[in-house]
Design a protein around this motif. Structure first.
Motif, mmCIF file in Angstrom:
data_model
loop_
_atom_site.group_PDB
_atom_site.id
_atom_site.type_symbol
_atom_site.label_atom_id
_atom_site.label_comp_id
_atom_site.label_asym_id
_atom_site.label_seq_id
_atom_site.Cartn_x
_atom_site.Cartn_y
_atom_site.Cartn_z
ATOM 1 N N GLN A 7 0.852 -1.140 0.018
ATOM 2 C CA GLN A 7 0.085 -0.020 0.126
ATOM 3 C C GLN A 7 0.990 1.277 0.147
ATOM 4 O O GLN A 7 0.337 2.483 0.342
ATOM 5 C CB GLN A 7 -1.027 -0.009 1.139
ATOM 6 N N VAL A 8 2.180 0.986 -0.291
ATOM 7 C CA VAL A 8 2.959 2.190 -0.314
ATOM 8 C C VAL A 8 2.369 3.430 -1.124
ATOM 9 O O VAL A 8 2.524 4.678 -0.516
ATOM 10 C CB VAL A 8 4.358 1.793 -0.911
ATOM 11 N N LYS A 9 1.798 3.489 -2.246
ATOM 12 C CA LYS A 9 1.665 4.556 -2.891
ATOM 13 C C LYS A 9 0.081 5.062 -2.362
ATOM 14 O O LYS A 9 0.034 6.184 -2.400
ATOM 15 C CB LYS A 9 1.174 4.095 -4.407
ATOM 16 N N LEU A 10 -0.685 4.239 -1.817
ATOM 17 C CA LEU A 10 -2.105 4.831 -1.196
ATOM 18 C C LEU A 10 -1.583 5.540 0.223
ATOM 19 O O LEU A 10 -2.392 6.870 -0.016
ATOM 20 C CB LEU A 10 -2.616 3.314 -0.712
ATOM 21 N N HIS A 11 -0.509 5.604 0.749
ATOM 22 C CA HIS A 11 -0.288 6.327 1.920
ATOM 23 C C HIS A 11 0.786 7.541 1.652
ATOM 24 O O HIS A 11 1.050 8.073 2.568
ATOM 25 C CB HIS A 11 0.397 5.490 2.934
ATOM 26 N N ALA A 12 1.412 7.273 0.389
ATOM 27 C CA ALA A 12 2.666 8.392 0.217
ATOM 28 C C ALA A 12 2.335 9.679 0.415
ATOM 29 O O ALA A 12 3.189 10.358 0.838
ATOM 30 C CB ALA A 12 3.064 8.080 -1.160
ATOM 31 N N ASP A 13 1.026 10.156 0.046
ATOM 32 C CA ASP A 13 0.752 11.629 0.152
ATOM 33 C C ASP A 13 0.534 11.979 1.641
ATOM 34 O O ASP A 13 0.389 13.075 2.061
ATOM 35 C CB ASP A 13 -0.480 11.907 -0.676
ATOM 36 N N TYR A 14 0.301 11.074 2.440
ATOM 37 C CA TYR A 14 0.181 11.350 3.962
ATOM 38 C C TYR A 14 1.374 11.453 5.023
ATOM 39 O O TYR A 14 1.428 11.642 6.171
ATOM 40 C CB TYR A 14 -1.045 10.256 4.646
ATOM 41 N N GLY A 15 2.485 11.015 4.259
ATOM 42 C CA GLY A 15 3.890 10.730 5.123
ATOM 43 C C GLY A 15 3.772 9.689 5.938
ATOM 44 O O GLY A 15 4.687 9.541 6.831
ATOM 45 N N GLY A 16 2.953 8.754 5.930
ATOM 46 C CA GLY A 16 2.891 7.587 6.626
ATOM 47 C C GLY A 16 1.738 6.863 6.608
ATOM 48 O O GLY A 16 0.723 7.084 5.846
ATOM 49 N N VAL A 17 1.658 5.744 7.338
ATOM 50 C CA VAL A 17 0.492 4.927 7.295
ATOM 51 C C VAL A 17 -0.780 5.456 7.997
ATOM 52 O O VAL A 17 -0.684 5.671 9.209
ATOM 53 C CB VAL A 17 0.790 3.262 7.915
#
Length: 149
Positions: A32-42
């Motif tokens: 899920q790296v791409k899913l969370h990338a914009d948030y700076g973390g999971v």
């Protein structure tokens, strides 16, 4: 004995089929790296929802890659913690539900103990006791491993 392993402790959905005679038969991983990338973390809620979407198709894929079906699965193992509670609940609910539906045993596995005992699957496995350094996300530790559990 052939087991399906389900790992959903954080932001990756991992499914494996392992046979005690044949070894690792298949493994599939969705990140899920791409899913969370914009948030700076999971983001825990997003992680849980993505596990819900991905877990059943990944189980089907892992079984197909292992040329297995429910008839030759003897049990189901799932990560019971530590991890993100929502993500863990997805893996536990799916694992336990499949076990119930298929009339197979299910067992929860401690995430860190899984890391500690992974070397036991190797041909040249260490003997108890041994010392292990675990470096896994926020859970890093030096451990004297006396045995299982």
């Amino acid at each position: 004995m052939r087991v399906i392993g389900i790992e959903t402790s954080c932001d990756e959905t991992g499914i494996a089929v392992y046979d005690d005679k044949l070894g690792l038969m298949s493994h599939v991983l969705y990140s899920q790296v791409k899913l969370h990338a914009d948030y700076g973390g999971v983001v825990p809620e997003l992680a849980s929802r993505d596990h819900v979407r991905k877990i059943v198709p990944l189980i089907k894929q892992a079984l197909a890659k292992a040329n297995s079906s429910l008839e030759n699965i003897d049990g189901i193992a799932y990560t019971k913690g530590p991890g993100l509670i929502g993500a863990l609940l997805v893996g536990a609910c799916v694992g336990r539900s499949l076990a119930y539906a298929w009339n197979k045993p299910a067992v929860g596995v401690h995430h860190m103990e899984g890391h500690l005992l992974a070397p036991m699957l190797e041909d040249d496995a260490p003997e108890f006791p041994f010392i292990a350094l675990l470096v896994s996300g926020g859970h890093s530790m030096l451990v004297q491993v006396e045995g299982i559990g």
